[in-house]
Write an enzyme that holds these catalytic residues in place. Structure first.
Site, mmCIF file in Angstrom:
data_model
loop_
_atom_site.group_PDB
_atom_site.id
_atom_site.type_symbol
_atom_site.label_atom_id
_atom_site.label_comp_id
_atom_site.label_asym_id
_atom_site.label_seq_id
_atom_site.Cartn_x
_atom_site.Cartn_y
_atom_site.Cartn_z
ATOM 1 N N SER A 173 -2.279 0.768 2.047
ATOM 2 C CA SER A 173 -1.191 0.854 3.013
ATOM 3 C C SER A 173 -1.509 1.969 3.990
ATOM 4 O O SER A 173 -2.065 3.003 3.600
ATOM 5 C CB SER A 173 0.127 1.173 2.294
ATOM 6 O OG SER A 173 1.099 1.613 3.237
ATOM 7 N N SER A 174 -1.172 1.753 5.241
ATOM 8 C CA SER A 174 -1.355 2.823 6.228
ATOM 9 C C SER A 174 -0.573 4.058 5.801
ATOM 10 O O SER A 174 -0.932 5.184 6.135
ATOM 11 C CB SER A 174 -0.881 2.360 7.606
ATOM 12 O OG SER A 174 -1.534 1.163 7.964
ATOM 13 N N HIS B 50 -5.933 -5.006 6.360
ATOM 14 C CA HIS B 50 -5.914 -5.571 7.716
ATOM 15 C C HIS B 50 -7.236 -6.306 7.999
ATOM 16 O O HIS B 50 -7.257 -7.370 8.618
ATOM 17 C CB HIS B 50 -5.777 -4.462 8.759
ATOM 18 C CG HIS B 50 -4.500 -3.678 8.682
ATOM 19 N ND1 HIS B 50 -4.452 -2.380 8.230
ATOM 20 C CD2 HIS B 50 -3.224 -4.010 8.997
ATOM 21 C CE1 HIS B 50 -3.216 -1.938 8.300
ATOM 22 N NE2 HIS B 50 -2.443 -2.893 8.743
ATOM 23 N N LYS C 299 1.191 -8.325 0.377
ATOM 24 C CA LYS C 299 1.768 -7.037 -0.014
ATOM 25 C C LYS C 299 3.206 -6.953 0.488
ATOM 26 O O LYS C 299 4.086 -6.458 -0.194
ATOM 27 C CB LYS C 299 0.958 -5.865 0.525
ATOM 28 C CG LYS C 299 1.400 -4.567 -0.118
ATOM 29 C CD LYS C 299 0.815 -3.359 0.531
ATOM 30 C CE LYS C 299 1.384 -3.157 1.886
ATOM 31 N NZ LYS C 299 2.074 -1.879 2.064
ATOM 32 N N ASP C 300 3.407 -7.467 1.706
ATOM 33 C CA ASP C 300 4.757 -7.524 2.277
ATOM 34 C C ASP C 300 5.328 -8.915 1.980
ATOM 35 O O ASP C 300 5.513 -9.739 2.877
ATOM 36 C CB ASP C 300 4.686 -7.253 3.783
ATOM 37 C CG ASP C 300 4.112 -5.883 4.078
ATOM 38 O OD1 ASP C 300 4.900 -4.937 4.206
ATOM 39 O OD2 ASP C 300 2.868 -5.745 4.144
#
Ligand code: AMP
Length: 282
Positions: free
Chosen positions: A185-186, A37, A149-150
Site C-alpha cells: 500500500s502507498s 500498481h 486489496k480494495d
C-alpha cells in the site's frame, strides 16, 4: 507515452484511438507506485491496444480528517514506471479541472457503501464512484483494471457498471504482498519500524480464519473472535476499525460461512489505516 493534464485532451486522444480501431485499457490510480500498481499495469498492457494510466489523488474520496495533504506523491518516478510498463498515456489532472468550485453531481451505490470501510469513511465511495465514472467517460475505456486489496471498491464499481449499463469490462487482480505477507500500500510508508514489524499479523489473522473454515468451522462469531485473539497477542499497536465476514458480491454481513464468504478488515496503526481481505470460501 503522452502525459496529459486536461480532461478534454484525454477525451480527444481516446476518441482518436477508438476511431482508428484501437481498444483501450484503463488503470485508475492515486500514484506512489508499488508492485501492486505495476501488476495492474502489466495486466492491462496485455488487454488492449492502448493503455491509459490515471494518476489522481482524488480529493472527493478523502474525509475532512483524512490524509489528503499528506498522501505520498512522486509523480516523476511514477511517470517513469508507467512509461516503462507500456502506458500510452498518463493522465494527471489538477483537482480544479476535475471538480469545478460548484461541483454538485455525485454517483453513489449506498447499499454497498454503508458497511466495511464506508462505516468510518462515509463519503469515500461516493468520491470513488464519481471520479471513476468520469475516468470511464473521458477514456471511453473498453476494460478497466482494479486491485482486490480494495475489495469493496471493486465490488461497488462492478455494481455501478452493471446498474448504469456502462460499456466497460471490469477486471480485478489479486493482492500483491511483501514477502512477509503485508499487503502493499502507498500508505505503508506511514508505518514506524515497530508498526511495520507487527503489520504482517493482519494477514496472519486472516489466514487463521481461512484455516478454521477449511477445518470445518462455519460460525462467524467464532471465526471472528479467533482472529481478534490473534491480533490482541501479535498486533498490540493495531487499533481495530472493523473485521467483518460478508458475501463477496453483495457485501451483506453473514452469520455462517456455508456459502461464498469474504473476511475484510481495516486496522489503524499510528498514522496509517491498513486494509486487507481474504476469501474464506471462494
Ligand atoms: P491506489 O493508488 O491505492 O488508489 O490504488 C490503485 C489501484 O491499485 C486500485 O485498483 C487498488 O486496488 C490497486 N492496488 C493497491 N494496492 C494493491 C496491491 N497490494 N495489490 C494489488 N492491487 C493493489
Amino acid at each position: 507515452m503522452q502525459i496529459l493534464t486536461s480532461p478534454q485532451e484525454l477525451a480527444a486522444l481516446c476518441r482518436q484511438w477508438h476511431t482508428a480501431g484501437d481498444d483501450i485499457a484503463l488503470v485508475p490510480t492515486m500514484g506512489y507506485y508499488h508492485a501492486g500498481h505495476m501488476d495492474l499495469m502489466r495486466h492491462a498492457r496485455g488487454l488492449a491496444r492502448r493503455m491509459v494510466v490515471s494518476l489522481f489523488v482524488n480529493p472527493a474520496q478523502f474525509g475532512p480528517d483524512e490524509d489528503l495533504a499528506a498522501y505520498p506523491r512522486d509523480a516523476e518516478r511514477d511517470a517513469t514506471i508507467a512509461r516503462e510498463l507500456g502506458a500510452d498515456a498518463l493522465f494527471m489532472p489538477e483537482p480544479g479541472s476535475m471538480y469545478a468550485a460548484d461541483h454538485a453531481t455525485w454517483v453513489e451505490v449506498p447499499e454497498l457503501a454503508r458497511g466495511l470501510c464506508g462505516q468510518s469513511r462515509p463519503i469515500h465511495f461516493r468520491g470513488v464512484c464519481t471520479v471513476v465514472l468520469k475516468l470511464f467517460m473521458l477514456s471511453q475505456a473498453d476494460v478497466a483494471v482494479f486491485g482486490q486489496k480494495d475489495w469493496q471498491q471493486q465490488a461497488i464499481i462492478r455494481r455501478m457498471v452493471r446498474d448504469l449499463n456502462l460499456p466497460v469490462r471490469i477486471e480485478s487482480r489479486p493482492t500483491v504482498r511483501e514477502e512477509d505477507g503485508l499487503a502493499l500500500s502507498s500508505r505503508n510508508v506511514y508505518l514506524s519500524p515497530e508498526e511495520r514489524a507487527q503489520a504482517p499479523h493482519i494477514q496472519q489473522g486472516l489466514l487463521l480464519a481461512r484455516s478454521l473454515v477449511e477445518g470445518g468451522e462455519n460460525r462467524v462469531p467464532v471465526i471472528r473472535d479467533a482472529v481478534l485473539a490473534h491480533w490482541v497477542r501479535h498486533l498490540p499497536l493495531g487499533r481495530l476499525d472493523y473485521l467483518s465476514i460478508v458475501h463477496p458480491q453483495t457485501l451483506a454481513a453473514l452469520d455462517t460461512t456455508d456459502g461464498p464468504a469474504l473476511m475484510a478488515c481495516a486496522v489503524r496503526m499510528g498514522k496509517a489505516r491498513l486494509i486487507d481481505n481474504i476469501l474464506l470460501r471462494p
